[in-house]
Design a protein around this motif. Structure first.
Motif, short mmCIF file in Angstrom:
data_model
loop_
_atom_site.label_atom_id
_atom_site.label_comp_id
_atom_site.label_asym_id
_atom_site.label_seq_id
_atom_site.Cartn_x
_atom_site.Cartn_y
_atom_site.Cartn_z
N UNK A 88 11.58 41.36 28.84
CA UNK A 88 12.45 42.51 28.57
C UNK A 88 13.87 42.15 29.01
N UNK A 89 14.43 41.17 28.37
CA UNK A 89 15.71 40.59 28.78
C UNK A 89 16.81 41.61 28.97
N UNK A 90 17.69 41.35 29.91
CA UNK A 90 18.84 42.20 30.20
C UNK A 90 20.04 41.71 29.39
N UNK A 91 20.67 42.63 28.67
CA UNK A 91 21.86 42.32 27.90
C UNK A 91 22.58 43.62 27.56
N UNK A 92 23.90 43.58 27.52
CA UNK A 92 24.66 44.76 27.10
C UNK A 92 24.52 45.00 25.61
N UNK A 93 24.16 43.96 24.87
CA UNK A 93 23.99 44.04 23.43
C UNK A 93 22.52 44.32 23.10
N UNK A 94 22.20 45.45 22.49
CA UNK A 94 20.81 45.79 22.18
C UNK A 94 20.10 44.78 21.28
N UNK A 95 20.85 44.00 20.53
CA UNK A 95 20.21 43.00 19.68
C UNK A 95 19.84 41.73 20.46
N UNK A 96 20.36 41.60 21.68
CA UNK A 96 20.10 40.42 22.49
C UNK A 96 19.16 40.67 23.66
N UNK A 97 18.93 41.95 24.00
CA UNK A 97 18.07 42.25 25.13
C UNK A 97 17.47 43.64 25.02
N UNK A 98 16.54 43.93 25.90
CA UNK A 98 15.82 45.20 25.89
C UNK A 98 16.47 46.22 26.81
N UNK A 99 17.00 45.77 27.95
CA UNK A 99 17.61 46.68 28.91
C UNK A 99 19.09 46.35 29.10
N UNK A 100 19.86 47.36 29.54
CA UNK A 100 21.28 47.14 29.82
C UNK A 100 21.47 46.70 31.27
N UNK A 101 22.70 46.62 31.72
CA UNK A 101 22.99 46.13 33.06
C UNK A 101 22.46 47.03 34.16
N UNK A 102 22.11 48.26 33.84
CA UNK A 102 21.52 49.18 34.81
C UNK A 102 19.99 49.22 34.69
#
Length: 65
Positions: A4-18
């Motif tokens: 569930x990778x962290x990324x600000x971009x929804x196309x690059x990850x599942x969760x945001x920085x929070x």
């Protein structure tokens, strides 16, 4: 790790920085699955720091409402 990778971009990850799942208002993930890649050392301290950071974020968010 990394499922569930962290990324600000929804196309690059599942969760945001929070650690909040993109497009879901009240779903957070705290675990090594948010790491972008696996490391070669024990991730316990990093996971603890991540969980404490998420707890601080949730406390601040709850205080606002």
């Amino acid at each position: 790790m990394g499922t569930t990778r962290m990324s600000d971009d929804p196309t690059q990850g599942v969760v945001d920085r929070d650690c909040r799942v993109h497009s879901v208002d009240n779903l957070y993930v705290a675990g090594s699955s948010v790491f972008p890649t696996g490391g070669y050392v024990n991730p316990t301290l990093t996971l603890t720091a991540l969980a404490l950071r998420l707890a601080d974020h949730l406390l601040a968010h709850l205080s606002e409402t």
